[in-house]
Design an enzyme around this catalytic site. Sequence first.
Site, PDB file in Angstrom:
ATOM      1  N   TYR A   1       0.899  -0.725  -0.064  1.00  0.00           N
ATOM      2  CA  TYR A   1       0.158  -0.219  -0.199  1.00  0.00           C
ATOM      3  C   TYR A   1       0.580   1.361   0.577  1.00  0.00           C
ATOM      4  O   TYR A   1       2.080   1.418   1.342  1.00  0.00           O
ATOM      5  CB  TYR A   1      -0.558   0.104   1.071  1.00  0.00           C
TER       6      TYR A   1
ATOM      7  N   PRO B   1     -16.751  -3.445   1.992  1.00  0.00           N
ATOM      8  CA  PRO B   1     -17.468  -3.720   2.115  1.00  0.00           C
ATOM      9  C   PRO B   1     -18.832  -2.987   1.330  1.00  0.00           C
ATOM     10  O   PRO B   1     -19.473  -3.144   1.259  1.00  0.00           O
ATOM     11  CB  PRO B   1     -18.128  -3.921   3.393  1.00  0.00           C
ATOM     12  N   LEU B   2     -18.374  -1.994   0.996  1.00  0.00           N
ATOM     13  CA  LEU B   2     -19.083  -0.596   0.337  1.00  0.00           C
ATOM     14  C   LEU B   2     -19.594  -0.905  -0.861  1.00  0.00           C
ATOM     15  O   LEU B   2     -19.902  -0.056  -2.048  1.00  0.00           O
ATOM     16  CB  LEU B   2     -19.494   0.509   0.136  1.00  0.00           C
TER      17      LEU B   2
ATOM     18  N   GLY C   1     -17.356   1.936  -2.752  1.00  0.00           N
ATOM     19  CA  GLY C   1     -18.316   2.443  -2.650  1.00  0.00           C
ATOM     20  C   GLY C   1     -18.768   2.636  -3.221  1.00  0.00           C
ATOM     21  O   GLY C   1     -19.753   3.642  -3.615  1.00  0.00           O
TER      22      GLY C   1
ATOM     23  N   LEU D   1     -21.742   1.629  -3.407  1.00  0.00           N
ATOM     24  CA  LEU D   1     -22.721   1.648  -2.776  1.00  0.00           C
ATOM     25  C   LEU D   1     -23.540   2.659  -1.539  1.00  0.00           C
ATOM     26  O   LEU D   1     -24.521   2.796  -0.601  1.00  0.00           O
ATOM     27  CB  LEU D   1     -22.910  -0.364  -1.595  1.00  0.00           C
TER      28      LEU D   1
ATOM     29  N   GLY E   1     -23.968   4.928  -2.506  1.00  0.00           N
ATOM     30  CA  GLY E   1     -25.473   6.104  -4.069  1.00  0.00           C
ATOM     31  C   GLY E   1     -24.902   7.220  -4.387  1.00  0.00           C
ATOM     32  O   GLY E   1     -25.414   7.752  -4.900  1.00  0.00           O
ATOM     33  N   LYS E   2     -23.501   7.640  -4.315  1.00  0.00           N
ATOM     34  CA  LYS E   2     -23.021   7.911  -4.991  1.00  0.00           C
ATOM     35  C   LYS E   2     -23.195   8.448  -6.705  1.00  0.00           C
ATOM     36  O   LYS E   2     -22.480  10.141  -6.690  1.00  0.00           O
ATOM     37  CB  LYS E   2     -21.261   9.217  -4.436  1.00  0.00           C
TER      38      LYS E   2
END
Length: 328
Positions: free
Chosen positions: A53, A208-209, A212, A214, A216-217
């Site tokens: 990373y 988990p989103l 990103g 999920l 809604g953006k």
Amino acid sequence: MEQRHLGRTGLRVSRIGLGTLTWGRDTDEHDAADVLKTFWEAGGTLVDTADVYGDGDAEYLLGRLMEGLVPRRDLIISTKAGSVPDPERPYDGSRGHLLAALDASLARLGTDHVDLWQVHAFDPCTPLEETLQALDIAVASGRARYAGVSNFCGWQLAKAATWQLSAPGTRTRLAATQMEYSLLQRGVEREVLPAALDLGVGLLPSSPLGRGVLTGKYRGDALPPDSRGASDHFGLFVEPYLDDTASRIVDAVSTAADGLAVTPLQVALAWVRDRPGVAAPIVGARNAQQLTAALSVEALSLPDEICRALDDVSAPVHRYPDHDWSTL
């Protein structure tokens, strides 16, 4: 924040983990400090990083912040090794490489041990028992307290975990496997999650989103200029989840959020956090405001009917051989 056991071990971790994928590149030291302090003050303990990373900068930055901002003893530090910048061989699971990478990680982190050390990915060019021996050496030497794997498919995880369990007291059992898991990516439910549940390995969901999406953006073909989807680093990473299938799932999440008077982020994160076998979803936040929004899910438990509706709308196709052949 509620604490959970990691797999079938005595290690307890916060049920939301903090990811550092963008540290040292998109997240500077000031924002990283705010994020880590916010996480710690909320009772978070599990901080996930890797030697690749930011080309090592994420570990270095985390080490600097543990010097004076957050006590090392209050954190569960997880790092990974095995990914290498070689297009011919992107994963190196050899014992020599892994142990050298661990020593380098410890130097950057400024600590004598990590709490969880994971093989970043399966290396088909190295015998699995050699890769796993590196985990045993790391734990036996005290450089790692617990060990796990990441991005192993079902048979790879089952083989690795069974090999470790076959010599109790000599080999260290796998505590965790880190895999992408969300309402937009439920592939782990085919074989990885059943294997993890059966063998006592805790699942740490990454993204988990849904990378990103999920939140809604990106609804309505929107591509916010400050989003990962619009960035040079992550644009291609987000793109696969901007299709019509994902759009239907995001719409369902947004509808559920409206009905519960919460945000789509909270609904999506609560869903994956409370799935069977999940220990702690790993959330990446570029700033403290984003992290605070994610941590607000602590007080939310989704009603059963909402969970069933989300399960239905996002259900992957699982047939033979995942289900009993006689029912097909």
